[in-house]
Design an enzyme around this catalytic site. Structure first.
Site, short mmCIF file in Angstrom:
data_model
loop_
_atom_site.label_atom_id
_atom_site.label_comp_id
_atom_site.label_asym_id
_atom_site.label_seq_id
_atom_site.Cartn_x
_atom_site.Cartn_y
_atom_site.Cartn_z
N ARG A 70 -6.07 7.55 16.98
CA ARG A 70 -7.38 7.38 16.33
C ARG A 70 -8.36 6.66 17.25
O ARG A 70 -9.55 6.97 17.27
CB ARG A 70 -7.25 6.65 14.99
N PHE A 116 -5.97 -4.27 3.41
CA PHE A 116 -6.71 -3.93 4.63
C PHE A 116 -5.84 -3.26 5.70
O PHE A 116 -6.15 -3.32 6.88
CB PHE A 116 -7.38 -5.18 5.23
N ALA A 150 -6.27 5.09 5.47
CA ALA A 150 -7.15 6.06 6.10
C ALA A 150 -8.35 6.39 5.22
O ALA A 150 -8.89 7.50 5.29
CB ALA A 150 -6.38 7.34 6.47
N ARG A 155 -7.80 -1.76 8.71
CA ARG A 155 -9.09 -1.11 8.43
C ARG A 155 -9.77 -0.53 9.68
O ARG A 155 -10.27 -1.26 10.52
CB ARG A 155 -10.01 -2.14 7.78
N GLN A 181 0.83 -1.20 0.00
CA GLN A 181 0.00 0.00 0.00
C GLN A 181 0.87 1.26 0.00
O GLN A 181 0.34 2.36 -0.07
CB GLN A 181 -0.87 0.03 1.27
N GLU A 239 -13.09 2.42 5.24
CA GLU A 239 -13.09 1.93 6.61
C GLU A 239 -14.43 2.05 7.34
O GLU A 239 -14.80 1.15 8.10
CB GLU A 239 -12.02 2.68 7.43
N GLU A 247 0.74 -1.99 4.68
CA GLU A 247 1.22 -0.62 4.82
C GLU A 247 2.68 -0.69 5.27
O GLU A 247 3.58 -0.52 4.47
CB GLU A 247 0.32 0.13 5.81
#
Ligand code: FES
Ligand code: FES
Lengths: 155, 765
Positions: free
Chosen positions: B312, B230, B517, B344, B199, B719, B234
């Site tokens: 978050r 998902f 995100a 996610r 990603q 998400e 990353e």
């Protein structure tokens, strides 16, 4: 080493192969047919499903040598060259795919399911595809695709 | 003819997927003399590496060489931010399954067999595995952070009712169907080109260059598509990419590392498991006055992205509810387990689960329908006099639609009637119990880190009127490339078959952010639109001059360019511009406006807007076995003005089912030795086709478009729908409410059949 004589997608191949090579590796590496995927290596996910003599088989669970003399069909071999198979068309039209990694195995399993069973209910389809994991779609459009294809195939 | 914008067109790769001709990383043509890599993993959770004897490995059939920490000339680090994830363990191993060395051989099988022949001696050290152990030994990655508004302690003291509770929430394996995969091709001199299932190609470029001790300009990274990600591709894609690069440089041959499923599940980080405790004060009618939330998350052996994930989680700890006095604290527990990572929702789901648990507990205490408590506490909708109440981190919520959305959903799904029916059913049926719940989602859109909210695009027009489109976003199945092509085609008035969708490549659009995100379309769509505007302005100026028309009159539509009274085909217009020596290539750039964040004060406006949705879920539970089913799900979700309703619905359904898996069947079990015991789908249960509810109604909320100035007024959708699945957990809890004498059961997540049964028998925890 073993002698392998096999028909894949209508074409005969004769190879000298190691005894322990899996059918999926033979298909992907020796024949370079990379539409058959490996998602788990342990017979759980169904990404590697092909047809061996018309029956859905998880090709990560079968030795290539066991398929000696068999007729194998992979995702690359189900359209007639001009037109897509109704199952392929239906997955495309009904959005039965996101990342597409499960799609070939899903299509292969679904074709056998429909060919072997008349009048499939939605529940039959859901249970019939239990051996194929899709991590993206949530399955709704996959079930819809199989229903759409079934009505065409069984006409 | 108008363009393909806002139409439910198929995923751009659909035709390739169904014919098996879409190339994933491991499908890319690889030369016969290319080499294959396998990892050697640690078999203890914590210990000193006393001796790593690779002699037998090197002697094994087909082996070319091994790689260890000593082979790394640059930085031995695969981490995204903090520099604390060694590529190969150097002296110390910190989790069971950590990479200690790699084997390079002529085939993958040879490499895997050889890797098992290593003799590694450890001096074992005590391992901290669980959140409880980390808390009791105060083993945190950093001092706890908090977000605070009002005066919580006073608020709690003054409240008519006060309640405390706790919930444990399990982690989640990504199980992207395509495992981690990377190929490195050596180029001229020190150059290197990689194909990676990632990603975040830019981060791979950086980490590979740093490990090799070369410049970023010597490394290029490309990705056409991933077989699911998902969040798991990353930072987690860095390790295989770096190792493939090291092997390619050491051998001078192309080198490939594809994890098998076992390896993938053991090596990579997962969704963080959380322990959340709360103290809430509320009124007789269930209005929340004050809330103190403590979140403990298991981060594993290093930071990875845990700091941002905790942020978050804290920023979603109040979900869709305005709470005047609130404090939320997050403690990052450091454990000897894989380093947990993006997945996610990125901490949002756990934060929201905590809040929904609190609402259900309040409802049980007051003997009210939980939906009533929810509605009494929602942020006021936009357009009402109360609108604009701030979140605990100080962002006014001005775009709220949750009140009207929930009203409509509860009406359309007949929530009230069904709930009464179910309560009656449960009175008469002691064995098969049913439950129903409606839960909302409010999810902040933008990267928490303001600087990441930027994107670039590159657009070329060729002289036959076709387009080459490139941008910094990556395709993982979500349909980003399709949406961006729709946006690009629409800008020029062309159907999308005139637009070539091309692989993400660090050489085309540099310095990109991860596709994460939920921001892929928001950012890259805007950048692409900007590039298109630049090109259209150039073309319009030139063509207007040629036809002596007003520039403002030039329009691009129907594959034509209208100039004054003339209509010329887009192809002819492109050719004319080329002949007139007008540049037909442009970049576009976008940086999300208005957002800002002060990390020291934990205040600001981190989100450009919020996405909203809600779900009603009905379940059945067999109280004798704990076995359970989803019977019916109704979802109403706000995607703004949808760029592609088919793709958006796909995200909603897929996200919901994945969320339901997280909260019901997907259970990660670590042994006392720190070994992941559920390291294959045989023991880790992903939702199957038959687990999907028989009735699942998904409706897109008609909102008239995103009030924020996003691309064509759309809203992010990757998400937010994941968190609609909190309704599953609440419904399960509702189903077993009152079955044990102490009242509302303390049901943790995942609510596996076993967990439900143990809860009913009072054996949980
Ligand atoms: S790879 Fe064969 S079933 Fe998963
Ligand atoms: S579409 Fe991604 S796994 Fe099915």
């Amino acid at each position: 080493m073993a002698q392998l004589s096999i028909i894949v997608n209508g074409q005969r191949h004769v190879n000298e192969i190691a005894d322990n090579i899996l059918l999926v590796d033979y298909i992907r590496e020796t024949l370079a047919l990379t539409g058959t995927h490996i998602g788990c290596d342990t017979s759980q996910c169904g990404a590697c499903v092909v047809h061996v003599n018309g029956i859905s088989v998880k090709s990560c669970t079968m030795l290539a040598a066991q398929a000696d003399g068999a007729e194998v069909t992979t995702i690359e071999g189900i359209s007639d060259g001009e037109n897509l198979h109704p199952m392929q068309e239906a997955f495309h039209e009904q959005h039965g795919l996101q990342c597409g990694f499960c799609t070939p195995g899903m299509v292969m399993s679904a074709i056998e399911l429909v060919e072997k069973n008349k009048d499939l209910s939605e529940q039959d389809i859901r249970e019939g595809l239990e051996g194929n994991i899709c991590r993206c779609t949530g399955y709704h459009n996959i079930v819809k695709a199989v229903q759409t294809a079934a009505s065409k195939m069984q006409r | 003819m108008s363009s393909d914008l806002n139409k439910p067109i198929a995923h751009d790769s659909a035709a390739l997927y169904v014919t098996g001709t879409a190339k994933f990383t491991d499908d890319i043509l690889f030369p016969d003399d290319g080499l294959h890599i396998a990892l050697g993993l640690s078999s203890v959770a914590h210990g000193k590496l006393v001796n790593v004897d690779l002699q037998e490995v090197l002697k094994a059939e087909g082996v070319v060489c091994c790689l260890t920490a000593e082979d790394i000339k640059g930085r031995n680090d695969a981490s995204p931010v903090f520099g604390d994830d060694p590529v190969f363990a150097d002296g110390l191993v910190s989790y069971h399954g950590q990479s200690v060395f790699a084997v390079v051989a002529h085939s993958a099988k040879q490499a895997r067999i050889a890797a098992l022949k290593a003799q590694i001696t450890y001096e074992e050290l005590p391992a901290i595995l669980t959140i409880e152990e980390a808390i009791s030994q105060n083993n945190l990655l950093r001092a706890p952070h908090h977000i605070e508004a009002g005066s919580v302690d006073k608020g709690l003291e003054g409240a008519p009712h006060r309640l405390q509770g706790q919930i444990k929430i399990g982690g989640q394996e990504h199980f992207y169907l395509e495992g981690q995969a990377a190929i490195a091709f050596p180029g001229e001199a020190a150059e290197l080109h990689l194909h990676v299932s990632t990603q975040h190609p830019t981060e791979i470029q950086h980490k590979v260059a740093e490990a090799l001790g070369i410049g970023f300009h010597q490394v290029s990274v490309q990705v056409r598509r991933m077989g699911g990600a998902f969040g798991g591709k990353e930072s987690q894609a860095n390790l295989p990419a770096i190792i493939a690069a090291l092997a390619a440089v050491k051998t001078g041959k192309p080198a490939k590392l594809v994890y098998d499923r076992d390896e993938d599940m053991r090596v990579t980080g997962k969704r963080h498991d959380f322990q959340i405790s709360y103290d809430v004060g509320f009124t007789n009618d269930g209005k929340i006055l004050a809330l103190n939330v403590e979140q403990f998350l298991r981060c594993g052996m290093s930071f990875d992205l845990s700091a941002a994930i905790a942020d978050r989680a804290m920023m979603h700890a109040e979900n869709a509810y305005f709470i005047p006095d609130m404090r939320v604290t997050a403690s990052l527990c450091k454990t000897h387990t894989p380093s947990n990572t993006a997945f996610r929702g990125f901490g949002g789901p756990q934060g929201i689960m905590g809040m929904e648990r609190i609402i259900d507990d309040i409802a049980a205490t007051l003997g009210l329908d939980p939906l009533v408590i929810r509605q009494r506490n929602f942020y006021p909708d936009k357009g009402t006099s109360e609108s604009g109440k701030p979140t605990p981190y100080g962002q006014p919520v001005t775009d709220c639609v949750i009140g009207q959305l929930v009203d409509r959903l509860s009406r359309d799904a007949h929530y009230q009637t069904r709930r009464l029916e179910i309560i009656k059913w449960n009175k008469d049926n002691p064995v098969l119990r049913r439950g129903i719940a409606l839960t909302p989602v409010k999810f902040g859109i933008s990267f928490n880190k303001t600087m990441l909210n930027q994107a670039g695009a590159l657009v070329h027009i060729y002289t036959d009127g076709t387009i080459h489109l490139n941008h910094g976003g990556t395709e993982m199945g979500q349909g980003l490339f399709t949406k961006i092509a729709q946006i690009c085609g629409d800008a020029f008035g062309l159907p999308i078959d005139r637009v070539a969708i091309t692989p993400t490549h660090t050489g085309k659009v540099p310095n990109s952010s991860a596709t994460a995100a939920s921001s892929g379309t928001d950012l890259n769509g805007m950048a692409t639109a900007a590039a298109a505007e630049t090109l259209k302005a150039r073309m319009a100026t030139y063509l207007a001059a040629q036809y002596q028309a007003d520039v403002a009159s030039v329009r691009f539509a129907d594959a034509q360019v209208y100039v004054g009274d003339e209509a010329i085909s887009f192809a002819k217009a492109a050719m004319m511009c080329w002949q007139g020596r007008i540049s037909l290539s442009a970049t576009g750039f976008y940086a999300t406006p208005e957002i800002h964040w002060d990390p020291d004060k934990a205040k600001g406006v981190p989100f450009y807007y919020f996405a909203y949705g809600a779900a009603v879920t009905e379940v059945a539970v067999d109280r004798l076995t704990g076995e359970n089913r989803l019977l019916r799900v109704d979802i109403l979700h706000d995607v703004g003005r949808s760029i592609n309703p088919a793709l958006d619905r796909g995200q909603i359904e897929g996200g919901f089912i994945q969320g339901a898996g997280w909260l019901t069947t997907e259970e990660l079990v670590y042994g006392k030795d720190g070994r992941l015991q559920t390291h294959a789908p045989a023991t880790y249960k992903i939702p199957a086709c038959s687990d999907r509810p028989a009735i699942m109604n998904i409706t897109l909320f008609e909102s008239g478009g995103n009030p924020a100035d996003t691309i064509h007024k759309s809203k992010a959708v990757g998400e937010p729908p994941f968190m609609l699945a909190t309704s599953v957990h609440s419904a399960l809890r509702h189903a077993i409410e009152g079955l044990i004498t102490e009242g509302m059961p303390n049901l943790d997540a995942p609510a596996t059949a076993e967990q439900l049964l143990m809860t009913l028998k009072g054996m949980a925890r």
